[in-house]
Design a protein around this motif. Sequence first.
Motif, mmCIF file in Angstrom:
data_model
loop_
_atom_site.group_PDB
_atom_site.id
_atom_site.type_symbol
_atom_site.label_atom_id
_atom_site.label_comp_id
_atom_site.label_asym_id
_atom_site.label_seq_id
_atom_site.Cartn_x
_atom_site.Cartn_y
_atom_site.Cartn_z
ATOM 1 N N ARG A 399 0.839 -1.203 0.000
ATOM 2 C CA ARG A 399 0.000 0.000 0.000
ATOM 3 C C ARG A 399 0.873 1.252 0.000
ATOM 4 N NH1 ARG A 399 -3.857 0.196 4.953
ATOM 5 N NH2 ARG A 399 -4.370 -1.860 4.089
ATOM 6 N N GLU A 402 2.331 1.613 -3.554
ATOM 7 C CA GLU A 402 1.350 2.039 -4.549
ATOM 8 C C GLU A 402 0.927 3.492 -4.339
ATOM 9 O OE1 GLU A 402 0.219 0.309 -7.297
ATOM 10 O OE2 GLU A 402 1.922 -0.917 -6.692
ATOM 11 N N MET A 406 1.459 6.550 -6.941
ATOM 12 C CA MET A 406 0.363 7.407 -7.406
ATOM 13 C C MET A 406 0.703 8.882 -7.219
ATOM 14 S SD MET A 406 -3.210 5.539 -6.310
ATOM 15 C CE MET A 406 -2.746 5.069 -4.655
ATOM 16 N N ARG A 586 8.989 0.071 -11.828
ATOM 17 C CA ARG A 586 7.999 -0.602 -12.666
ATOM 18 C C ARG A 586 8.717 -1.351 -13.789
ATOM 19 N NH1 ARG A 586 2.843 0.807 -11.407
ATOM 20 N NH2 ARG A 586 2.419 2.864 -10.470
ATOM 21 N N ALA A 614 -0.116 -8.431 -7.955
ATOM 22 C CA ALA A 614 -0.458 -7.029 -7.681
ATOM 23 C C ALA A 614 0.444 -6.096 -8.477
ATOM 24 C CB ALA A 614 -0.328 -6.745 -6.186
ATOM 25 N N GLN A 615 1.724 -6.427 -8.538
ATOM 26 C CA GLN A 615 2.664 -5.596 -9.297
ATOM 27 C C GLN A 615 2.307 -5.577 -10.774
ATOM 28 O OE1 GLN A 615 6.484 -7.303 -9.716
ATOM 29 N NE2 GLN A 615 7.288 -5.640 -10.956
ATOM 30 N N SER A 618 -0.759 -3.389 -11.299
ATOM 31 C CA SER A 618 -0.417 -1.972 -11.135
ATOM 32 C C SER A 618 0.390 -1.460 -12.324
ATOM 33 C CB SER A 618 0.371 -1.785 -9.837
ATOM 34 O OG SER A 618 0.808 -0.455 -9.692
ATOM 35 N N ASP A 619 1.394 -2.235 -12.737
ATOM 36 C CA ASP A 619 2.266 -1.797 -13.832
ATOM 37 C C ASP A 619 1.512 -1.686 -15.153
ATOM 38 O OD1 ASP A 619 4.344 -1.681 -12.061
ATOM 39 O OD2 ASP A 619 5.431 -3.415 -12.842
ATOM 40 N N PHE A 622 -0.621 1.404 -15.272
ATOM 41 C CA PHE A 622 0.239 2.583 -15.431
ATOM 42 C C PHE A 622 0.737 2.694 -16.867
ATOM 43 C CE2 PHE A 622 4.605 4.173 -15.668
ATOM 44 C CZ PHE A 622 4.451 5.459 -15.167
ATOM 45 N N GLU A 648 -4.299 -7.978 -2.253
ATOM 46 C CA GLU A 648 -3.273 -7.127 -2.863
ATOM 47 C C GLU A 648 -3.521 -6.856 -4.353
ATOM 48 O OE1 GLU A 648 -1.276 -9.221 0.638
ATOM 49 O OE2 GLU A 648 -2.752 -9.670 -0.908
ATOM 50 N N ALA A 652 -4.598 -3.231 -5.968
ATOM 51 C CA ALA A 652 -3.843 -2.609 -7.059
ATOM 52 C C ALA A 652 -4.755 -2.259 -8.229
ATOM 53 C CB ALA A 652 -2.723 -3.540 -7.517
ATOM 54 N N GLY A 656 -5.531 1.550 -9.188
ATOM 55 C CA GLY A 656 -5.053 1.862 -10.534
ATOM 56 C C GLY A 656 -6.117 2.478 -11.394
#
Length: 708
Positions: A399, A402, A406, A586, A614-615, A618-619, A622, A648, A652, A656
């Motif tokens: 958290r 992330e 952000m 990232r 989760a990564q 998120s990536d 983005f 998680e 994300a 996101g």
Amino acid sequence: MPICLCTFYEVCRNNIAFSCLLFFWVLFQVADSAKVPLYNESRLPTTVTPFHYDLRIITFLENPSNLSYHGSVNISFHAEKVINEVVLHVAGVSVEAKKIKLYGETEEFQLRNVRFNKHRRYMIVSFNKPLGMGKSYVLSIKFGRPMSNEIRDGYFIRHYVNSRTSEKIWYSVSHFDRNFIRNTLPCFDEPALRTTFNVTMGHHKRFLSYSNMNVRAVLPNHDIQDYVWSVHEVTPLMPVHLLAFSVNNFTCRFSQAASANPIRFRTCSQPSDVRETSFAAEGAPQILEFLDELLQVHLPLEKIDQLVMDDFPNAAMNTFGLVVYQSKQILQREDGLTSGANLQALQLIAHEMAHMWFGNLLGMESSSDLWLIEGLTGYFETLAVDHFHPGMARQLLLRYRETAFMYESQVGGVSLSPIWPADDSASEVHMYQKASSLIYMVNSFLGNVSFYDGLQRHLWQNSFTTSNPENFWRSLQLASERESFLGKNWDVRTIMNTWILQRGYPLITVTRKDGKIILSQSNALNKSSTDLWWIPLTYVIQGEPFPNDLKPSVWLSPLNNHLQLYEMVPETHWILLNLQAIGYYRVNYDEKTWQLLATTLYDDFRSIHVLNRAQIVSDILFLLKQKLVSWSTALNVIKYIIDEDEYEPLMAFVVGVTNGFWGISPESALSIAKWLGIAGRWYAEFITYTFDKFVLLGQNLNSRDFQD
């Protein structure tokens, strides 16, 4: 008549002579003062080193029309050179300038003048003769003012209502964050200046006095009826902003930490809230025990007081031996440490207990380095919470990562060594979250043995004093070299300066060519930037087990922007970087690798570690926002999310979408994710609804005008 004239003439002549003498003396004083320009530097001069404060304050809380305090402070200091004036901080408090005294080792000085620099909040005091280099002096100043509810006063008042009599009960508390202590008493308010304090609080006998240390004696006040003097023990060496005191008539619960150095806890609140302080009273000692065992550096305290009060300006405030909590943040009806409803309170308590080591025992030389103290505090806060709620550390650290990502995207990147203070408190919070993420990364690439060896030695060597990031990195470097007889081919300071001093964070691009994997780095938020980082790289190839050892396999460095891995990766296998999302960067893969990852996620997403899922989510969101991947690629990767059941990756995804595409703030995005997680079934409905909008909107996903 002539006698009268003569007498009148003589008197006039004498008065004129005296008046002329007085005029020329004043003129000389003004001219002499004009020769010495008003001190106007941003920091206090280093000509004076204080080493002890003897502080006496009497607080009047009985009469609502006369809520006030007055006191005196005797500041003992060394003169580092021959000086003609003493400069210290004063603002927002009345000082009896004419009664300022200076005592030398063998003589008393005469006050010459007192000048004020209101812009810098300085008081400049000079005396009839210079102060000698290497000699000790005591500066005595009387001060006071009426009290108000204003936090900027530093020492202010609050009240609660007696439920039986409807009477307002007033109490006082200090809050010396952000240099507010200058509005309470004259002092040398520099974080690098550590001294001892002898605090004596005067108050009505129906109140109690709280400060950093225990009360060792309560003496009668012979000047004011029904008043007493509470004399506290002398504090350890600490900066003035860690000084704390309160006068109140709270009701308390008692507990104790069973650590190597047992510390007694007293948790106090207004009488109507005391039953709900049980969580803090029981939780704080257990957290302190855990951190004491983990860090192996014992606190020089016999007691810690926890005050819980309404309308406190911050969620909590920590000083040596005294913590103040905002009641709505800490009061809990549930007992024990296992209730999910208590997690936020547990996290807050863990944060304040970690500050006993980071910020109190160990301080920073400059306010611009507070990110390191807060980063260490945030990191160990997560470990303490995880001790009682296993698995929570990974959620909290993800958290933090992330949220920091952000925020950096919104502002174009942040550096952790800005001009202090930061623009606003929100930016400080995000800087500290980034700092905690980087501490996590340092721990990972050094390994626990080196990290804790270096940290513990740094705490031992710098307890009761100040440090700086350079010294901290040096301690970790030496620990790393002690662990390996061959030494390490890295320099921790050089590595971390690329993360601390540069804005933003890296984007690693993965390309494949005939089974070879080539990695390159760039600034994720600024395509024109030439900034490069030392990046610890961990990875796994499809078919291999996810390793438990997260030390880096290779490094990307500023010296060589491209790196080819030794391993050959079959065309049918993916490679996954940044195991468990420990690195603060990232990753963008080539189209083939994205397709392979998407297939694995859709067919068997549990074969990929939950933090890496989760990564990936998120990536990819983005990268889609940055137009670095196609819409079809992103859709293919995240279509598995409908079946995801771990917090998680879902978090994300929610943040996101809500932050990256709907423009909602990081804090609100996390609140939405948290609420959806609590709501349970609504989480799945939100995911399904949002996923449908992805499909319907296609390339217009970042539009804020959603059709029904």
